[in-house]
Design a protein around this motif. Structure first.
Motif, short mmCIF file in Angstrom:
data_model
loop_
_atom_site.label_atom_id
_atom_site.label_comp_id
_atom_site.label_asym_id
_atom_site.label_seq_id
_atom_site.Cartn_x
_atom_site.Cartn_y
_atom_site.Cartn_z
N VAL A 96 35.25 35.42 20.04
CA VAL A 96 34.34 35.01 21.11
C VAL A 96 35.02 35.26 22.45
CG1 VAL A 96 33.01 33.10 22.06
CG2 VAL A 96 33.28 33.31 19.60
N GLU A 97 34.40 36.10 23.26
CA GLU A 97 34.97 36.46 24.55
C GLU A 97 34.87 35.32 25.55
OE1 GLU A 97 32.68 39.95 25.37
OE2 GLU A 97 33.72 41.12 23.83
N THR A 98 35.70 35.36 26.58
CA THR A 98 35.69 34.36 27.64
C THR A 98 34.29 34.24 28.22
OG1 THR A 98 37.97 34.91 28.16
CG2 THR A 98 36.74 33.70 29.84
N GLY A 99 33.81 33.01 28.34
CA GLY A 99 32.49 32.75 28.90
C GLY A 99 31.35 32.82 27.91
N LYS A 144 40.49 28.56 17.72
CA LYS A 144 41.85 29.03 18.00
C LYS A 144 41.85 29.64 19.39
CE LYS A 144 45.52 32.00 16.35
NZ LYS A 144 45.87 33.09 15.45
N ALA A 145 42.72 29.15 20.25
CA ALA A 145 42.80 29.62 21.63
C ALA A 145 43.14 31.11 21.67
CB ALA A 145 43.84 28.82 22.39
N ALA A 146 42.74 31.75 22.76
CA ALA A 146 43.06 33.17 22.98
C ALA A 146 44.57 33.33 23.07
CB ALA A 146 42.40 33.67 24.25
N GLU A 147 45.09 34.42 22.52
CA GLU A 147 46.53 34.63 22.52
C GLU A 147 47.05 35.11 23.86
OE1 GLU A 147 47.63 37.00 19.15
OE2 GLU A 147 46.82 35.55 17.74
N GLY A 150 42.29 36.78 29.02
CA GLY A 150 41.25 37.79 28.85
C GLY A 150 40.96 38.15 27.40
N ALA A 151 41.79 37.68 26.48
CA ALA A 151 41.57 37.97 25.06
C ALA A 151 40.52 37.01 24.51
CB ALA A 151 42.87 37.81 24.28
N ALA A 152 39.93 37.40 23.40
CA ALA A 152 38.92 36.56 22.75
C ALA A 152 39.61 35.42 22.00
CB ALA A 152 38.10 37.40 21.78
N ARG A 153 38.92 34.28 21.91
CA ARG A 153 39.42 33.21 21.05
C ARG A 153 38.65 33.29 19.74
NH1 ARG A 153 36.84 27.61 23.38
NH2 ARG A 153 34.99 28.58 24.23
N VAL A 154 39.22 32.76 18.69
CA VAL A 154 38.59 32.82 17.38
C VAL A 154 37.93 31.47 17.09
CG1 VAL A 154 38.95 33.15 14.91
CG2 VAL A 154 40.25 34.52 16.57
N THR A 168 28.40 37.76 11.15
CA THR A 168 29.52 38.68 11.33
C THR A 168 29.08 40.04 11.86
OG1 THR A 168 29.43 39.35 9.00
CG2 THR A 168 30.95 37.56 9.58
N ALA A 169 27.80 40.35 11.76
CA ALA A 169 27.29 41.63 12.27
C ALA A 169 27.03 41.60 13.78
CB ALA A 169 26.00 42.01 11.54
N MET A 170 27.08 40.42 14.38
CA MET A 170 26.79 40.31 15.81
C MET A 170 27.94 40.85 16.64
SD MET A 170 25.06 36.59 16.19
CE MET A 170 23.77 36.06 15.06
N GLU A 171 27.59 41.74 17.58
CA GLU A 171 28.59 42.23 18.52
C GLU A 171 28.62 41.28 19.70
OE1 GLU A 171 28.56 46.37 19.56
OE2 GLU A 171 27.38 46.82 17.78
N HIS A 172 29.79 40.96 20.19
CA HIS A 172 29.95 40.07 21.34
C HIS A 172 29.17 38.76 21.15
CE1 HIS A 172 31.63 43.61 23.23
NE2 HIS A 172 30.54 44.26 22.95
#
Length: 186
Positions: A96-99, A144-147, A150-154, A168-172
């Motif tokens: 999951v991207e920031t925001g 799980k926090a982004a590493e 700007g990285a995605a968190r899980v 799982t097929a969803m982009e962004h």
């Protein structure tokens, strides 16, 4: 002295509060409980909640389901073997991207997973584009926090097995927190 002891016993019984075990931190399914995972609190508890006197019974046993910090420990939450996720349910992990999700997303929250924006310009649909997957409803079981910045968190979400592929097929993917009303997931 007898009066003081008697008063203490009566006050404890009248208040309806017992010493019970509460989770001191989040615990994933399959984790073996230790003293650091639990704390004792006074609570007006229903049957099924583990008494502080039974601490030794639950220590060293596995959490059958993910447990959230601050919740009271129930006898059915621990056992010899984790049985999570339950039959008919699957866990999916999403980048999951920031925001794209609330910054304070927490375990146990009921969420909707929605398809995010595609690479297509707003208002235009590519000729060969398929219809985006429908929203998927689930419960957060891990964040799980982004590493790095700007990285995605899980974010891990418990969903019905039939909806796992859609999620799982969803982009962004975007995640929104839903009202607690109408909860029907385990």
């Amino acid at each position: 002295m007898v009066s003081a002891i008697g008063f203490t016993v009566i006050a404890t019984n009248l208040s309806g509060r017992d010493e019970v075990l509460m989770l001191a931190k989040d615990v994933p399914a399959g984790h073996v409980l230790t003293t650091k995972d639990l704390r004792t609190v006074q609570a007006a508890a229903d049957a099924g909640v583990v008494s502080a006197d039974d601490r030794a019974v639950v220590l060293g046993r596995e959490a059958k389901v993910p447990l959230v910090a601050g919740s009271l420990l129930a006898a059915g939450h621990v056992g010899e073997k984790s049985n999570f996720p339950p039959v008919g349910w699957s866990q999916v992990s999403l980048a999951v991207e920031t925001g794209a999700a609330p910054s304070d997303l927490a375990l146990g929250e009921r969420v909707g997973v929605l398809p995010g924006p595609s690479g297509t310009a707003p208002g235009k649909v590519a000729a060969d584009a398929e219809r985006p997957p429908a929203a998927v409803i689930g419960t957060v079981t891990g964040v799980k926090a982004a590493e790095s910045a700007g990285a995605a968190r899980v974010v891990t979400v418990l969903v019905e097995t039939g909806a796992a592929r859609r999620a799982t097929a969803m982009e962004h993917p975007r995640i929104v927190v839903l009202s607690a009303e109408g909860r029907d997931a385990p």
